[in-house]
Design a protein around this motif. Structure first.
Motif, PDB file in Angstrom:
ATOM      1  N   ILE A   8      -3.359   0.839   1.214  1.00  0.00           N
ATOM      2  CA  ILE A   8      -2.357   0.866   0.292  1.00  0.00           C
ATOM      3  C   ILE A   8      -2.041  -0.955  -0.050  1.00  0.00           C
ATOM      4  CG2 ILE A   8      -0.102   0.521  -1.457  1.00  0.00           C
ATOM      5  CD1 ILE A   8       0.165   3.405   0.475  1.00  0.00           C
ATOM      6  N   GLU A   9      -2.233  -1.581  -1.165  1.00  0.00           N
ATOM      7  CA  GLU A   9      -1.840  -3.183  -1.337  1.00  0.00           C
ATOM      8  C   GLU A   9      -1.154  -2.822  -2.116  1.00  0.00           C
ATOM      9  OE1 GLU A   9      -5.829  -5.031  -2.176  1.00  0.00           O
ATOM     10  OE2 GLU A   9      -6.732  -4.625  -0.039  1.00  0.00           O
ATOM     11  N   ALA A  10       0.467  -3.322  -2.610  1.00  0.00           N
ATOM     12  CA  ALA A  10       1.105  -2.900  -3.572  1.00  0.00           C
ATOM     13  C   ALA A  10       1.566  -4.667  -3.607  1.00  0.00           C
ATOM     14  CB  ALA A  10       2.397  -2.511  -2.737  1.00  0.00           C
ATOM     15  N   ASP A  11       2.573  -4.525  -4.694  1.00  0.00           N
ATOM     16  CA  ASP A  11       2.350  -5.951  -5.144  1.00  0.00           C
ATOM     17  C   ASP A  11       3.819  -5.635  -6.361  1.00  0.00           C
ATOM     18  OD1 ASP A  11       3.765  -8.590  -4.941  1.00  0.00           O
ATOM     19  OD2 ASP A  11       1.950  -9.335  -5.883  1.00  0.00           O
ATOM     20  N   ARG A  74      -0.058  -2.694   3.312  1.00  0.00           N
ATOM     21  CA  ARG A  74       0.391  -4.073   3.352  1.00  0.00           C
ATOM     22  C   ARG A  74       0.799  -4.715   1.710  1.00  0.00           C
ATOM     23  NH1 ARG A  74      -5.882  -4.898   5.546  1.00  0.00           N
ATOM     24  NH2 ARG A  74      -5.488  -3.060   7.187  1.00  0.00           N
ATOM     25  N   MET A  75       1.398  -5.535   2.113  1.00  0.00           N
ATOM     26  CA  MET A  75       1.992  -6.209   1.332  1.00  0.00           C
ATOM     27  C   MET A  75       2.528  -7.779   1.207  1.00  0.00           C
ATOM     28  SD  MET A  75       5.233  -3.553   0.180  1.00  0.00           S
ATOM     29  CE  MET A  75       6.053  -4.159  -1.616  1.00  0.00           C
ATOM     30  N   ASP A  76       2.740  -8.121   0.053  1.00  0.00           N
ATOM     31  CA  ASP A  76       3.210 -10.078   0.368  1.00  0.00           C
ATOM     32  C   ASP A  76       4.985  -9.964   0.572  1.00  0.00           C
ATOM     33  OD1 ASP A  76       3.859  -9.971  -1.703  1.00  0.00           O
ATOM     34  OD2 ASP A  76       1.640 -10.742  -2.166  1.00  0.00           O
ATOM     35  N   PHE A 114       2.953  -0.932   8.511  1.00  0.00           N
ATOM     36  CA  PHE A 114       3.611  -2.129   7.641  1.00  0.00           C
ATOM     37  C   PHE A 114       3.447  -3.019   8.100  1.00  0.00           C
ATOM     38  CE2 PHE A 114       6.255   1.601   5.910  1.00  0.00           C
ATOM     39  CZ  PHE A 114       6.703   1.995   5.136  1.00  0.00           C
ATOM     40  N   SER A 115       2.205  -3.932   6.622  1.00  0.00           N
ATOM     41  CA  SER A 115       2.067  -5.458   7.667  1.00  0.00           C
ATOM     42  C   SER A 115       2.401  -6.049   6.250  1.00  0.00           C
ATOM     43  CB  SER A 115       0.915  -5.437   8.537  1.00  0.00           C
ATOM     44  OG  SER A 115      -0.431  -4.961   7.158  1.00  0.00           O
TER      45      SER A 115
END
Length: 134
Positions: A8-11, A74-76, A114-115
């Motif tokens: 998952i890439e979330a923003d 993965r999130m920023d 989570f990273s």
């Protein structure tokens, strides 16, 4: 049953903090990079952190719908990554219900990692969040 791992890439973001806000989430096959699901939504006026949590929740819901058993999220957003990993306390009362909702979703999977990733490696989710704010 074999493990089904998804990425998952979330923003999330807001124009002003708080301001018009939206989120984006992308679910990918970690082997091929193929996009399995996309979610994005405008959420009205909210803070950046609320939008980040909403993006994570949308990604986790999409992963569950796809029958995933393990998730690499993965999130920023360092805040969301650290809070969901249990390393940082959730001091903002407005984030607690969102963190609880995310934790409920996390509990459905055999494993969730989570990273934090730099924003430039989160372009797809960032683009969806920005489109939702427009």
């Amino acid at each position: 049953m074999a493990a089904r791992v998804v990425l998952i890439e979330a923003d999330g973001g807001s124009r002003g903090n708080p301001g018009p806000a939206g989120y984006g989430a992308v679910v990918r096959d970690p082997q091929t990079g193929e996009v399995l699901a996309e979610r994005s939504e405008s959420i009205g006026v909210a803070t950046n952190n609320v939008a980040e949590y909403r993006g994570l929740i949308a990604g986790l819901e999409a992963a569950a719908e796809l029958g995933a058993t393990e998730v690499d999220a993965r999130m920023d957003s360092k805040l969301v990554v650290e809070q969901m990993s249990g390393r940082w306390q959730i001091k903002n009362p407005g984030l607690r219900p969102l963190a609880a909702q995310a934790a409920e979703l996390v509990a459905r999977f055999a494993a969730v990692r989570f990273s934090w990733i730099p924003r430039e490696r989160n372009r797809h989710a960032d683009a969806l969040a920005n489109a939702a704010m427009d």
